[in-house]
Design a protein around this motif. Structure first.
Motif, PDB file in Angstrom:
ATOM      1  N   ALA A  43       0.854  -1.189   0.000  1.00  0.00           N
ATOM      2  CA  ALA A  43       0.000   0.000   0.000  1.00  0.00           C
ATOM      3  C   ALA A  43       0.884   1.230   0.000  1.00  0.00           C
ATOM      4  CB  ALA A  43      -0.912   0.001   1.217  1.00  0.00           C
ATOM      5  N   THR A  44       0.321   2.362  -0.410  1.00  0.00           N
ATOM      6  CA  THR A  44       1.080   3.613  -0.437  1.00  0.00           C
ATOM      7  C   THR A  44       0.252   4.738   0.161  1.00  0.00           C
ATOM      8  OG1 THR A  44       0.289   4.268  -2.639  1.00  0.00           O
ATOM      9  CG2 THR A  44       2.301   2.917  -2.538  1.00  0.00           C
ATOM     10  N   ALA A  45       0.958   5.811   0.498  1.00  0.00           N
ATOM     11  CA  ALA A  45       0.321   7.032   0.995  1.00  0.00           C
ATOM     12  C   ALA A  45       1.093   8.206   0.428  1.00  0.00           C
ATOM     13  CB  ALA A  45       0.334   7.064   2.520  1.00  0.00           C
ATOM     14  N   ILE A 338       9.404  15.133   7.507  1.00  0.00           N
ATOM     15  CA  ILE A 338      10.584  14.503   6.907  1.00  0.00           C
ATOM     16  C   ILE A 338      11.298  15.485   5.991  1.00  0.00           C
ATOM     17  CG2 ILE A 338       9.676  12.139   7.026  1.00  0.00           C
ATOM     18  CD1 ILE A 338       9.091  12.437   3.966  1.00  0.00           C
ATOM     19  N   GLU A 339      12.603  15.274   5.856  1.00  0.00           N
ATOM     20  CA  GLU A 339      13.416  15.976   4.874  1.00  0.00           C
ATOM     21  C   GLU A 339      14.343  14.949   4.251  1.00  0.00           C
ATOM     22  OE1 GLU A 339      15.530  19.171   6.644  1.00  0.00           O
ATOM     23  OE2 GLU A 339      13.739  20.214   7.355  1.00  0.00           O
ATOM     24  N   GLY A 340      14.471  14.937   2.927  1.00  0.00           N
ATOM     25  CA  GLY A 340      15.339  13.984   2.249  1.00  0.00           C
ATOM     26  C   GLY A 340      15.591  14.414   0.827  1.00  0.00           C
ATOM     27  N   PRO A 341      16.663  13.917   0.235  1.00  0.00           N
ATOM     28  CA  PRO A 341      17.027  14.331  -1.127  1.00  0.00           C
ATOM     29  C   PRO A 341      15.951  13.951  -2.147  1.00  0.00           C
ATOM     30  CG  PRO A 341      18.340  12.442  -0.422  1.00  0.00           C
ATOM     31  CD  PRO A 341      17.610  12.922   0.779  1.00  0.00           C
ATOM     32  N   GLY A 342      15.510  14.947  -2.909  1.00  0.00           N
ATOM     33  CA  GLY A 342      14.586  14.691  -4.000  1.00  0.00           C
ATOM     34  C   GLY A 342      13.140  14.512  -3.595  1.00  0.00           C
ATOM     35  N   LEU A 343      12.814  14.577  -2.308  1.00  0.00           N
ATOM     36  CA  LEU A 343      11.428  14.367  -1.876  1.00  0.00           C
ATOM     37  C   LEU A 343      10.604  15.626  -2.126  1.00  0.00           C
ATOM     38  CD1 LEU A 343      11.972  12.467   1.501  1.00  0.00           C
ATOM     39  CD2 LEU A 343      11.482  11.510  -0.767  1.00  0.00           C
ATOM     40  N   ARG A 344       9.374  15.417  -2.553  1.00  0.00           N
ATOM     41  CA  ARG A 344       8.490  16.554  -2.815  1.00  0.00           C
ATOM     42  C   ARG A 344       7.041  16.142  -2.569  1.00  0.00           C
ATOM     43  NH1 ARG A 344      10.043  14.493  -7.741  1.00  0.00           N
ATOM     44  NH2 ARG A 344       8.326  13.871  -9.146  1.00  0.00           N
ATOM     45  N   GLU A 345       6.202  17.128  -2.425  1.00  0.00           N
ATOM     46  CA  GLU A 345       4.789  16.890  -2.194  1.00  0.00           C
ATOM     47  C   GLU A 345       4.183  16.103  -3.359  1.00  0.00           C
ATOM     48  OE1 GLU A 345       0.760  19.525  -1.116  1.00  0.00           O
ATOM     49  OE2 GLU A 345       2.601  20.520  -1.850  1.00  0.00           O
ATOM     50  N   GLY A 346       3.319  15.144  -3.018  1.00  0.00           N
ATOM     51  CA  GLY A 346       2.638  14.364  -4.024  1.00  0.00           C
ATOM     52  C   GLY A 346       3.267  13.015  -4.306  1.00  0.00           C
ATOM     53  N   MET A 347       4.561  12.836  -3.997  1.00  0.00           N
ATOM     54  CA  MET A 347       5.171  11.517  -4.136  1.00  0.00           C
ATOM     55  C   MET A 347       4.452  10.530  -3.223  1.00  0.00           C
ATOM     56  SD  MET A 347       9.285  12.126  -4.232  1.00  0.00           S
ATOM     57  CE  MET A 347      10.143  12.480  -5.737  1.00  0.00           C
ATOM     58  N   ARG A 348       4.560   9.243  -3.571  1.00  0.00           N
ATOM     59  CA  ARG A 348       3.909   8.217  -2.760  1.00  0.00           C
ATOM     60  C   ARG A 348       4.976   7.358  -2.100  1.00  0.00           C
ATOM     61  NH1 ARG A 348      -1.392   8.691  -3.498  1.00  0.00           N
ATOM     62  NH2 ARG A 348      -1.790   6.900  -2.140  1.00  0.00           N
ATOM     63  N   VAL A 349       4.695   6.984  -0.847  1.00  0.00           N
ATOM     64  CA  VAL A 349       5.622   6.166  -0.082  1.00  0.00           C
ATOM     65  C   VAL A 349       4.897   4.923   0.401  1.00  0.00           C
ATOM     66  CG1 VAL A 349       7.042   8.124   0.655  1.00  0.00           C
ATOM     67  CG2 VAL A 349       5.082   7.428   2.056  1.00  0.00           C
ATOM     68  N   GLY A 350       5.659   3.850   0.604  1.00  0.00           N
ATOM     69  CA  GLY A 350       5.079   2.602   1.041  1.00  0.00           C
ATOM     70  C   GLY A 350       4.683   2.656   2.505  1.00  0.00           C
ATOM     71  N   VAL A 351       3.546   2.036   2.822  1.00  0.00           N
ATOM     72  CA  VAL A 351       3.057   1.903   4.196  1.00  0.00           C
ATOM     73  C   VAL A 351       2.552   0.472   4.376  1.00  0.00           C
ATOM     74  CG1 VAL A 351       2.415   4.331   4.465  1.00  0.00           C
ATOM     75  CG2 VAL A 351       0.753   2.723   3.557  1.00  0.00           C
ATOM     76  N   PRO A 352       2.565  -0.041   5.620  1.00  0.00           N
ATOM     77  CA  PRO A 352       2.010  -1.364   5.850  1.00  0.00           C
ATOM     78  C   PRO A 352       0.536  -1.414   5.460  1.00  0.00           C
ATOM     79  CG  PRO A 352       3.259  -0.621   7.744  1.00  0.00           C
ATOM     80  CD  PRO A 352       3.121   0.555   6.847  1.00  0.00           C
ATOM     81  N   GLU A 353       0.110  -2.545   4.917  1.00  0.00           N
ATOM     82  CA  GLU A 353      -1.278  -2.696   4.517  1.00  0.00           C
ATOM     83  C   GLU A 353      -2.125  -2.906   5.750  1.00  0.00           C
ATOM     84  OE1 GLU A 353      -3.710  -4.929   0.937  1.00  0.00           O
ATOM     85  OE2 GLU A 353      -1.913  -5.840   1.747  1.00  0.00           O
ATOM     86  N   SER A 354      -3.206  -2.146   5.855  1.00  0.00           N
ATOM     87  CA  SER A 354      -4.058  -2.230   7.051  1.00  0.00           C
ATOM     88  C   SER A 354      -4.996  -3.425   6.943  1.00  0.00           C
ATOM     89  CB  SER A 354      -4.866  -0.942   7.211  1.00  0.00           C
ATOM     90  OG  SER A 354      -5.663  -0.704   6.076  1.00  0.00           O
TER      91      SER A 354
END
Length: 354
Positions: A43-45, A338-354
Motif C-alpha cells: 500500500a502507499t500514501a 521529513i526531509e530527504g534528497p529529491g522528496l516533494r509533495e505528491g510523491m507516494r511512499v510505502g506503508v504497511p497494509e491495514s
C-alpha cells in the motif's frame, strides 16, 4: 481516552517496532535510492505538505473554583447543616446554631466589626446596605458608607424575618460575606455538635467549574496563562478551555520528598458548563507541545529503520521503489515531518497494509 505525546526518534522506533510492524532495511539493490520492483509494496500514501501540531495529554480533575473554609462566629449547638453539594444563595442560611441562622450575604470584605446605628462610616457598611437592598429591605435606604436610621430600620425588619434577635446590630455570628453563591463541598460540623467562634464549619466553593492539573515541573515550559487547551470529560465530551493560572510555587506529591513528583498547580477555565455534575471527576487535558508550519509529512508508519542507522522512506514511482534516507522532525496527528534528497509533495511512499 486517546493520548498523543511529544515523540522522539527512539520512542517512534520502539512504538513502530512493537505495534506497527516497523521494517528494518538496508541498501535496496546495492545502495540507498536504488530502484527495485514495486510488487512487494502492499500500500502507499502520499507525501503531504501541511502544518503539524503535536499535543501533550495531562491528567486533571474537574472541580469547582474558589474553594475556601467558612468559620462560624456563633456559639452554641448546631441545629441544621446543609447537604454536601447544596448551593446557598444570598439571604439563605449557611447553617443554624441554636436554631438561629448564619446568613450568607455577598461581598469581598469579611464582617470584621459589628455594624449598627452610630458606627463609623466604611465600605463594610456599603456592603451590608447593598445586600439589604437586594433582599428587598429598606425602600428609603441609600446605599453608601453611612449606617443611617434607614439602615437601622432595614436591619430590624431583616432580623425579624430571619428569626434573629431584633437588635439592629449585625455581627459575624449572624452574617458571613462571600463573593457569591456558595456550593457546599464538605460539612465540618454535624447536627448536635457544639460550636465555638472561629471553628471551621463548612468548606465551600463557587459555582463555576474549573479543571485543575498538578503539572510535573519538567513540562512547565509547555503552559502559560491564556493558552488554549482541549479538555476531554468523562463520557467523551470535549470542551475548549483557557489556562487561567499557572502556579509559581512547586510542591512534592507522593509518599515522600525523595520518591515524590515535583509539580505546580495549573487551573483551566472552561468555555461552557460541562454536562456532568460530578466533582473531582478525572479528565484529560490536551495542550499543544509543538507546532510547525508548511512541512513535508508522511504517516508515521511509513518510516523505515535503516540498518546503518537513522530512518528512511520507500518511495514508489511507477513500477519501482527506492529507499530514501530522511531526517525526521516534528510529530502530530499520526504524521511525521521529513526531509530527504529529491522528496516533494505528491510523491507516494510505502506503508504497511491495514
Amino acid at each position: 481516552m486517546r493520548k498523543r505525546t511529544l515523540a522522539v526518534a527512539g520512542a517512534v522506533l520502539l512504538a513502530l517496532a512493537a505495534g506497527a510492524g516497523l521494517a528494518v532495511t538496508g541498501s535496496a539493490g546495492g545502495g540507498a535510492g536504488s530502484p527495485t520492483p514495486a510488487a512487494a509494496v502492499p500500500a502507499t500514501a502520499p507525501i503531504e505538505r501541511r502544518d503539524l501540531v503535536d499535543t501533550k495529554t495531562l491528567d486533571g480533575a474537574l472541580t469547582y473554583a474558589d474553594e475556601r473554609q467558612v468559620a462560624s462566629h456563633a456559639s452554641g449547638t448546631v441545629t441544621w447543616v446543609p447537604e454536601e453539594g447544596a448551593v446557598i444563595r444570598r439571604g439563605r442560611p449557611l447553617l443554624r446554631v441554636d436554631r438561629r441562622p448564619v446568613v450568607l450575604m455577598y461581598g469581598s470584605l469579611p464582617l470584621y466589626r459589628p455594624l449598627y446605628w452610630g458606627v463609623s462610616d466604611g465600605p463594610d457598611v456599603t456592603q451590608l446596605e447593598r445586600n439589604l437592598k437586594a433582599l428587598g429591605y429598606g425602600d428609603d435606604l441609600t446605599v453608601d458608607d453611612h449606617f443611617s436610621r434607614a439602615t437601622h430600620l432595614a436591619v430590624l425588619k431583616w432580623q425579624e424575618d430571619r428569626g434573629l434577635p431584633e437588635t439592629g446590630r449585625v455581627d459575624a455570628a449572624q452574617v458571613v460575606f462571600l463573593p457569591g453563591a456558595a456550593r457546599v463541598a464538605e460539612a465540618k460540623v454535624a447536627v448536635g455538635d457544639r460550636i465555638t467562634p472561629g471553628r471551621p464549619a463548612l468548606t465551600v466553593t463557587g459555582t463555576d467549574r474549573v479543571v485543575r492539573v498538578s503539572l510535573d515541573t519538567g513540562y512547565q515550559h509547555l503552559v502559560k496563562k491564556g493558552d488554549k487547551v482541549t479538555v476531554e470529560l468523562p463520557g467523551g465530551e470535549r470542551v475548549r478551555g483557557t489556562i487561567s493560572s499557572v502556579g509559581t510555587v512547586a510542591r512534592t506529591v507522593g509518599r515522600d520528598e525523595e520518591d515524590g513528583e515535583t509539580v505546580i498547580d495549573v487551573e483551566i477555565t472552561l468555555s461552557r458548563r460541562p454536562k456532568t455534575r460530578l466533582d473531582r471527576a478525572p479528565v484529560e487535558v490536551e495542550l499543544v507541545s509543538e507546532r510547525v508550519r508548511n512541512v513535508l509529512t508522511v504517516p508515521i508508519e511509513a518510516l523505515l529503520a535503516l540498518r546503518e542507522g537513522g530512518f528512511g522512506v520507500e518511495v514508489v514511482e511507477g513500477g519501482a521503489t527506492r529507499v530514501v534516507p530522511v531526517r525526521i522532525g516534528a510529530f502530530g496527528g499520526g504524521r511525521v515531518q521529513i526531509e530527504g534528497p529529491g522528496l516533494r509533495e505528491g510523491m507516494r511512499v510505502g506503508v504497511p497494509e491495514s
